[in-house]
Design a protein around this motif. Sequence first.
Motif, PDB file in Angstrom:
ATOM      1  N   ALA A  63       0.817  -1.214   0.000  1.00  0.00           N
ATOM      2  CA  ALA A  63       0.000   0.000   0.000  1.00  0.00           C
ATOM      3  C   ALA A  63       0.847   1.260   0.000  1.00  0.00           C
ATOM      4  O   ALA A  63       0.429   2.303  -0.512  1.00  0.00           O
ATOM      5  CB  ALA A  63      -0.933  -0.008   1.209  1.00  0.00           C
ATOM      6  N   THR A  64       2.063   1.187   0.551  1.00  0.00           N
ATOM      7  CA  THR A  64       2.912   2.379   0.602  1.00  0.00           C
ATOM      8  C   THR A  64       3.523   2.724  -0.754  1.00  0.00           C
ATOM      9  O   THR A  64       4.073   3.812  -0.924  1.00  0.00           O
ATOM     10  CB  THR A  64       4.042   2.167   1.618  1.00  0.00           C
ATOM     11  N   MET A  65       3.458   1.793  -1.744  1.00  0.00           N
ATOM     12  CA  MET A  65       4.050   2.033  -3.062  1.00  0.00           C
ATOM     13  C   MET A  65       3.038   2.533  -4.080  1.00  0.00           C
ATOM     14  O   MET A  65       3.374   2.722  -5.247  1.00  0.00           O
ATOM     15  CB  MET A  65       4.683   0.738  -3.583  1.00  0.00           C
ATOM     16  N   ILE A  66       1.798   2.745  -3.658  1.00  0.00           N
ATOM     17  CA  ILE A  66       0.755   3.145  -4.603  1.00  0.00           C
ATOM     18  C   ILE A  66       1.081   4.490  -5.232  1.00  0.00           C
ATOM     19  O   ILE A  66       1.000   4.677  -6.451  1.00  0.00           O
ATOM     20  CB  ILE A  66      -0.611   3.186  -3.893  1.00  0.00           C
ATOM     21  N   ASP A  67       1.474   5.451  -4.434  1.00  0.00           N
ATOM     22  CA  ASP A  67       1.772   6.786  -4.958  1.00  0.00           C
ATOM     23  C   ASP A  67       2.970   6.762  -5.904  1.00  0.00           C
ATOM     24  O   ASP A  67       2.986   7.458  -6.926  1.00  0.00           O
ATOM     25  CB  ASP A  67       2.035   7.745  -3.798  1.00  0.00           C
ATOM     26  N   GLU A  68       3.970   5.950  -5.581  1.00  0.00           N
ATOM     27  CA  GLU A  68       5.144   5.877  -6.456  1.00  0.00           C
ATOM     28  C   GLU A  68       4.802   5.227  -7.789  1.00  0.00           C
ATOM     29  O   GLU A  68       5.261   5.666  -8.845  1.00  0.00           O
ATOM     30  CB  GLU A  68       6.260   5.097  -5.764  1.00  0.00           C
ATOM     31  N   TYR A  69       3.986   4.172  -7.763  1.00  0.00           N
ATOM     32  CA  TYR A  69       3.552   3.541  -9.008  1.00  0.00           C
ATOM     33  C   TYR A  69       2.775   4.524  -9.877  1.00  0.00           C
ATOM     34  O   TYR A  69       2.968   4.595 -11.101  1.00  0.00           O
ATOM     35  CB  TYR A  69       2.684   2.319  -8.705  1.00  0.00           C
ATOM     36  N   ALA A  70       1.888   5.278  -9.274  1.00  0.00           N
ATOM     37  CA  ALA A  70       1.090   6.242 -10.028  1.00  0.00           C
ATOM     38  C   ALA A  70       1.965   7.328 -10.635  1.00  0.00           C
ATOM     39  O   ALA A  70       1.773   7.738 -11.789  1.00  0.00           O
ATOM     40  CB  ALA A  70       0.026   6.855  -9.119  1.00  0.00           C
ATOM     41  N   SER A  71       2.976   7.786  -9.893  1.00  0.00           N
ATOM     42  CA  SER A  71       3.868   8.823 -10.409  1.00  0.00           C
ATOM     43  C   SER A  71       4.707   8.314 -11.575  1.00  0.00           C
ATOM     44  O   SER A  71       4.868   8.998 -12.591  1.00  0.00           O
ATOM     45  CB  SER A  71       4.773   9.325  -9.278  1.00  0.00           C
ATOM     46  N   SER A  81       4.033   5.739 -13.627  1.00  0.00           N
ATOM     47  CA  SER A  81       3.198   5.466 -14.800  1.00  0.00           C
ATOM     48  C   SER A  81       2.794   6.757 -15.506  1.00  0.00           C
ATOM     49  O   SER A  81       2.740   6.818 -16.741  1.00  0.00           O
ATOM     50  CB  SER A  81       1.957   4.683 -14.382  1.00  0.00           C
ATOM     51  N   LYS A  82       2.525   7.805 -14.749  1.00  0.00           N
ATOM     52  CA  LYS A  82       2.191   9.088 -15.363  1.00  0.00           C
ATOM     53  C   LYS A  82       3.381   9.658 -16.120  1.00  0.00           C
ATOM     54  O   LYS A  82       3.231  10.210 -17.222  1.00  0.00           O
ATOM     55  CB  LYS A  82       1.728  10.065 -14.286  1.00  0.00           C
ATOM     56  N   LEU A  83       4.582   9.514 -15.556  1.00  0.00           N
ATOM     57  CA  LEU A  83       5.784   9.991 -16.238  1.00  0.00           C
ATOM     58  C   LEU A  83       6.029   9.217 -17.527  1.00  0.00           C
ATOM     59  O   LEU A  83       6.407   9.798 -18.558  1.00  0.00           O
ATOM     60  CB  LEU A  83       6.985   9.861 -15.300  1.00  0.00           C
ATOM     61  N   LEU A  84       5.797   7.896 -17.504  1.00  0.00           N
ATOM     62  CA  LEU A  84       5.961   7.092 -18.712  1.00  0.00           C
ATOM     63  C   LEU A  84       4.984   7.514 -19.797  1.00  0.00           C
ATOM     64  O   LEU A  84       5.343   7.614 -20.978  1.00  0.00           O
ATOM     65  CB  LEU A  84       5.776   5.610 -18.375  1.00  0.00           C
ATOM     66  N   GLN A  85       3.750   7.787 -19.433  1.00  0.00           N
ATOM     67  CA  GLN A  85       2.763   8.226 -20.412  1.00  0.00           C
ATOM     68  C   GLN A  85       3.133   9.570 -21.027  1.00  0.00           C
ATOM     69  O   GLN A  85       2.908   9.800 -22.222  1.00  0.00           O
ATOM     70  CB  GLN A  85       1.386   8.302 -19.757  1.00  0.00           C
TER      71      GLN A  85
END
Length: 383
Positions: free
Chosen positions: A73-81, A83-87
């Motif tokens: 659960a603590t990695m959710i924000d990092e994953y979202a950041s 993936s947004k950078l990749l897009q």
Amino acid sequence: MVVLVRVLVACAKFRCPAANLLLSASTSRVRAQPGGPLLRQRTSKVSLRSIAMSTTQASEAAADKGLPLAVDATMIDEYASQSKLLQEFVKIPTIGKAWIFNSKDDDMSKAVVSIGKSDLLANKRRQFLLNTHISKSPSKSVDFQWSPFPTEISGVSAIVPSPSGEKLLLVRNSEDDSPTKLEIWGPCQLENEIHIAKSVHGSLYTDEWFEGISWNQEETFIAYVAEEPPQPKPVFNDYGFKKEGLSEKDCKSWKGQGDWEETWGETYSKKRIPALFVINISSGEVRPVKQIPRSLSVGQVIWAPSSSYSLVFVAWSSDNGFQGTPRKLGIKYCYNRPCALYAAPDPFGQEAEKSLTEGNKGETTTMIKLTANLSSAFFPRFR
């Protein structure tokens, strides 16, 4: 003697409270009795109730957030950041090639740009064409007037516009035994669609080394580099070697592999030797450029401005090993292989010259080496 050990184990994986693990073990001495050895051992007891309760609590917490059990659960924000950078990076198109065409007006020219974009869901590249008009203002500044939307080109291996920009060649290579397709487009329509069988040649080379697709100045012929046609292979049946004239699809027959030939390796491991061809875009007739030995791999062909040797190209010799032994061993990632510039006559123009000249029916014009004193020469250009 009985030893009691109490171990406190923290279940870090599920981030739960500490679980108490009570381990009781006992050891006893082994005494030798007259009737035989006597072994006394107490059974061990493990209490896992607290671990099971903590696991259940962690699973319920992850389920409440709609996350898989393996996701922290603590990695959710990092994953979202990330993936947004990749897009954001994927949205940026890349420029593959660009062509500029001069017009009658010195202050106006036209350009065609080939751009690419990654498709993450389909795991492939999408290709587009974008047109622009380039003009110079009285203040010597350059103004670009881009077309509103790009045009997507799908299933195309290469895009080559003509020197005037009035025609466009689209190459569609096939991955199976289907013919190679060449499309000649005019300003408003498809002018000609040419299907070339595998018996004539294979797929066109579209890489950065062997690739060579060039229009002549009159825009009537196109010279290009493609895989040579398959070499004939022996066919056998129950009686041995089959004679010529029999069908290879006869029952109880099979085809041999033929002579083994070394390839250039790397991305060329499944490709045949690159050879030079010229096509008449009106009739669709394809002719190979002869007098080129199979020990030379050709590429980067262009048309010379005005000469009887109208085709200039690069050739890499396979006999570049020690004491002239054949050695290829790759070229894409080891591009300092010995190569030279050659010139050869156009097969269509050569036939026309022979018909006008008497007494030279048995003579053939061979190619010439232009860079005899250089060990490496490539990317020929005429200005």
